[in-house]
Enzyme design. Structure first.
Site: not given
Ligand SMILES: [Zn+2]
Length: 173
Positions: A13, A156, A167
């Site tokens: 996105k 990360r 997630r």
């Protein structure tokens, strides 16, 4: 023209939003960005959001939607907004409907990014960021040097495969 981008974290996105906004003469509105700038500017809602962030809590929907509503009143969104990451749950969708109505806008389209989890894990785990200047890279390995400042590229913790799968689980729930 007001468009809402919808879909899993890591579906792309944030990559597509600026391209879409540019071709429509609209501006991108990403939840994280408007929230950070409200905190930085110390607006009443920004100060409220900061209290939650400082405690490590999630910022509640009414605060986030309030910040989004205030941002939509800015001149850069006069020709439209590409909303990225504003809606993840049913209550947020209902809240966003009220915010748009209050600002006299209607949604022209919702674009759903349908991508399977394996692709997302592959995509995100191929992402690194410069330790020094935070420039993001795709398809570059950890340990390589940054093109801009020579700093070391790192992956990360958020972009490790296990963290990504977690997630995605949270999103699906
Ligand atoms: Zn760098």
């Amino acid at each position: 023209m007001n468009i809402l981008l919808f879909g899993k974290p890591g579906a792309g996105k944030g990559t597509q939003a600026p391209k879409l906004a540019e071709s429509l003469g609209a501006a991108t509105l990403a939840t994280g960005d408007v929230l950070r700038s409200a905190v930085r500017e110390g607006t009443p809602l920004g100060r409220k959001a900061k209290e939650f962030m400082d405690r490590g809590d999630l910022v509640p929907d009414d605060v986030i939607l309030g910040v989004v509503g205030e941002a939509l009143a800015r001149p850069e969104y006069a020709r439209g907004a590409v909303l990225d990451g504003v809606v993840r749950t049913v209550p947020q969708a209902e809240g966003m409907h009220r915010v748009l109505k209050a600002s006299g806008r209607t949604l022209d389209a919702v674009v759903y990014f349908d991508i399977d989890n394996d692709h997302i894990v592959e995509r995100l785990s191929g992402r690194t960021v410069c330790e020094k200047c935070q420039t993001p890279y795709t398809g570059r390995n950890a340990g390589e040097a940054c093109d801009k400042c020579g700093g070391t590229l790192v992956r990360r913790k958020d972009d490790e495969p296990d963290a990504i799968r977690n997630r995605l689980k949270v999103y699906e729930a």
